[in-house]
Design a protein around this motif. Sequence first.
Motif, mmCIF file in Angstrom:
data_model
loop_
_atom_site.group_PDB
_atom_site.id
_atom_site.type_symbol
_atom_site.label_atom_id
_atom_site.label_comp_id
_atom_site.label_asym_id
_atom_site.label_seq_id
_atom_site.Cartn_x
_atom_site.Cartn_y
_atom_site.Cartn_z
ATOM 1 N N GLY A 1 0.831 -1.202 0.000
ATOM 2 C CA GLY A 1 0.000 0.000 0.000
ATOM 3 C C GLY A 1 0.862 1.246 0.000
ATOM 4 N N THR A 2 0.714 2.074 -1.030
ATOM 5 C CA THR A 2 1.573 3.248 -1.197
ATOM 6 C C THR A 2 0.980 4.493 -0.534
ATOM 7 N N ILE A 3 1.819 5.196 0.220
ATOM 8 C CA ILE A 3 1.452 6.478 0.818
ATOM 9 C C ILE A 3 2.571 7.464 0.481
ATOM 10 N N GLY A 4 2.231 8.473 -0.289
ATOM 11 C CA GLY A 4 3.232 9.442 -0.726
ATOM 12 C C GLY A 4 3.444 10.562 0.271
ATOM 13 N N GLY A 5 4.579 11.237 0.140
ATOM 14 C CA GLY A 5 4.882 12.373 1.002
ATOM 15 C C GLY A 5 4.006 13.567 0.684
ATOM 16 N N ILE A 6 3.774 14.390 1.688
ATOM 17 C CA ILE A 6 2.986 15.616 1.517
ATOM 18 C C ILE A 6 3.903 16.781 1.183
ATOM 19 N N HIS A 7 4.961 16.943 1.942
ATOM 20 C CA HIS A 7 5.875 18.062 1.740
ATOM 21 C C HIS A 7 6.814 17.784 0.579
ATOM 22 N N GLY A 8 6.764 18.638 -0.419
ATOM 23 C CA GLY A 8 7.732 18.598 -1.508
ATOM 24 C C GLY A 8 8.404 19.947 -1.542
ATOM 25 N N THR A 9 8.332 20.633 -2.695
ATOM 26 C CA THR A 9 8.836 22.001 -2.737
ATOM 27 C C THR A 9 7.899 22.932 -1.991
ATOM 28 N N GLN A 10 6.644 22.502 -1.781
ATOM 29 C CA GLN A 10 5.678 23.310 -1.034
ATOM 30 C C GLN A 10 5.495 22.711 0.365
ATOM 31 N N SER A 11 6.375 23.122 1.271
ATOM 32 C CA SER A 11 6.390 22.490 2.588
ATOM 33 C C SER A 11 5.256 22.941 3.493
ATOM 34 N N LEU A 12 4.454 23.914 3.040
ATOM 35 C CA LEU A 12 3.358 24.390 3.885
ATOM 36 C C LEU A 12 2.024 23.787 3.487
ATOM 37 N N MET B 1 -6.729 -2.340 6.626
ATOM 38 C CA MET B 1 -7.985 -3.090 6.670
ATOM 39 C C MET B 1 -8.145 -4.011 5.473
ATOM 40 N N GLU B 2 -7.464 -3.661 4.369
ATOM 41 C CA GLU B 2 -7.545 -4.479 3.157
ATOM 42 C C GLU B 2 -6.429 -5.521 3.065
ATOM 43 N N LYS B 3 -5.650 -5.657 4.148
ATOM 44 C CA LYS B 3 -4.651 -6.728 4.275
ATOM 45 C C LYS B 3 -3.553 -6.656 3.211
ATOM 46 N N VAL B 4 -2.915 -5.498 3.067
ATOM 47 C CA VAL B 4 -1.788 -5.396 2.145
ATOM 48 C C VAL B 4 -0.595 -6.167 2.714
ATOM 49 N N ASP B 5 0.354 -6.528 1.841
ATOM 50 C CA ASP B 5 1.530 -7.292 2.266
ATOM 51 C C ASP B 5 2.598 -6.398 2.900
ATOM 52 N N GLY B 6 2.477 -5.110 2.666
ATOM 53 C CA GLY B 6 3.441 -4.171 3.229
ATOM 54 C C GLY B 6 2.996 -2.750 2.932
ATOM 55 N N ILE B 7 3.705 -1.804 3.521
ATOM 56 C CA ILE B 7 3.424 -0.382 3.289
ATOM 57 C C ILE B 7 4.635 0.241 2.614
ATOM 58 N N LEU B 8 4.382 0.996 1.550
ATOM 59 C CA LEU B 8 5.450 1.706 0.853
ATOM 60 C C LEU B 8 5.283 3.214 1.076
ATOM 61 N N LEU B 9 6.241 3.801 1.781
ATOM 62 C CA LEU B 9 6.280 5.252 1.983
ATOM 63 C C LEU B 9 7.275 5.806 0.974
ATOM 64 N N GLU B 10 6.795 6.585 -0.001
ATOM 65 C CA GLU B 10 7.695 6.995 -1.076
ATOM 66 C C GLU B 10 7.600 8.488 -1.384
ATOM 67 N N THR B 11 8.681 8.972 -2.001
ATOM 68 C CA THR B 11 8.814 10.371 -2.431
ATOM 69 C C THR B 11 8.692 11.325 -1.252
ATOM 70 N N TYR B 12 9.523 11.108 -0.261
ATOM 71 C CA TYR B 12 9.605 12.007 0.896
ATOM 72 C C TYR B 12 10.907 12.802 0.801
ATOM 73 N N TYR B 13 10.787 14.080 0.448
ATOM 74 C CA TYR B 13 11.956 14.958 0.432
ATOM 75 C C TYR B 13 12.296 15.437 1.844
#
Length: 620
Positions: A101-112, A132-144
């Motif tokens: 399950g992928t969850i992307g970063g919020i802060h990029g060049t616009q940190s506010l 709740m959907e039983k993913v095999d893992g969590i992917l946290l990606e694109t976090y500057y």
Amino acid sequence: MKLLEAMKERILIGDGAMGTLLYSYGVDRCFEELCLTHPDQVLNVHRAYIEAGADVIQTNTYGANYIKLARYGLEDKVKQINEAAVQLARKAAGDEAFVVGTIGGIHGTQSLLGSKEEIKRSFREQLYCLLMEKVDGILLETYYDLDELIMVLDIAREITDIPIIANVSMHEAGTLENGMPLAKALQELEKHGADVVGINCRLGPYHMVRSLEEVPLLDHAFLAAYPNASLPAYSEGKLEYVNHPDYFRKCAQDFRDEGVRLIGGCCGTTPEHIRALAEGVRGVTPLAEKQVEEKPHPVAIREKRSKKEKPLHEIAKKRHSVIVELDAPKHLHTEEFLDGVRALKASGVDAVTLADNSLASPRICNAAMATLVRQECDMRPLVHLTCRDRNLIGLQSHLMGLHTLGMHDILAITGDPTKIGDFPGATSVFDVTSFELIKLIKQFNEGTSFSGKSLKKSTNFSVAAAFNPNVKNMEQAVKRLERKISFGADYFLTQPVYSKETIIELANATKHIEAPIYIGIMPLTSSRNAEFLHNEVPGIKLTDDVRDRMASARGDKDKSIEIGIDISKDLLDTALEYFKGIYLITPFMRYDVSVKLVEYINSRLNNDLKGVHAGDIQHT
């Protein structure tokens, strides 16, 4: 077999870009919403990557959080989108691939884009939906922002024990935007419980491999890499990735030689790129040992500011200080401007401030005029810098230029909107807000650029920020001021004030604030000038008494100037009682008016000083 068990035995292949493929199909909208509206398209992308050899596919949920979905009016569909995304990935994967399950970063060049608390709430909501959907893992990606990644990683690790992949993104090879070397950052993520740590996005294979050369194998986490296809080309209004997939086949072995156990693709990659990666490591065993030669990272040389020129915020903490704004000319005749600077210097002001194309009208570059101010008048310039006219590249270039020219005093502001200026159709940039600009300048003071790259020298800017006290809710305005202090503001310049009561209210509301505040005083020149400011200029309001006094001299130019000066003197009496900083704003190049007010300030302060001495003598 579970995800981490498989990674112990072999190198796993991740999938590639979801958005790139959907965009190539003609989709240009919120990609995450397609899980509900066009599920077949999402399903086909997953299947294409699995057929190409992907062992791990990620759900189409990169931006499926409350904060990012709100931009499309979809914030109430977080649960539905994440549920549908996992179900589609599961349907495509079957028993052939793992689903993360992928969850992307919020802060990029616009940190506010979101506060810490907002990000935490948004992250928890999305995380629960995926779990709740039983993913095999969590992917946290694109976090500057490494702090943001660690914050959400801690939340995830507390809630679940399934595998977590944590990928940072870099602007510069080998260095995060906070200046931390990649190796140290990945070790930090390992300490906070990530099972797989790595890098994704922004960089292509070449720079990712170079970055990983300084990263050792970790004791408790595997390494991952998700490079972009290449640097994008710009063609007919579109960004295109032109890298041939065969190049990825050659790079796959390079990633393996740096110890990577999970290799996928990010922006611009397609099933052909993933097929090439799979073929590149077919039959290859993972790296078991690795020798890393540590390379020294450049340290910025910290230059000291001249003892002769203390920062303005330090001056205003110890004694009364006066600065005067004198706008750069709209034409190429500079003699009158420089005469004005000389007159102000002779009157004893501490600095001359130069606006950055005030009221969105083009003027001679204030950095150029500031250079003349220093060279020809031996006067200290305070240079305004707006977010409106320069993108993130231009802002950094301008800051380096100001430092090189010996300019150390900056007012960081948003800038007047272009619609009010001479060219209302001109584009406003606003890559950053005034808060972020303040933070960027202070990052330069640490010798680090926005991307985290060393500047080899540290700047020594003193940063002023703008403050508008002409508001209905002073408490809210002061909270905004406090927030600017948290971003690094050293002192403040206010909008012009035309009410003694406002000055007193501001003094009471900022008793707890240590940062000096320069009270803005702009002399009125006529009744028409007063009515224009009151009715048409945002952030400025005049009292009825002030407007009536100016109206009494309507049609008499000299009398109007005289009354305008008298009104300013009344305001100065109150400002000097409560604040040490005075910010005079010269109207229409009438620097003679500013000089008169400076002389009045000096006489007031001298009289007060004599009174103190007389009192001391009498007391003795």
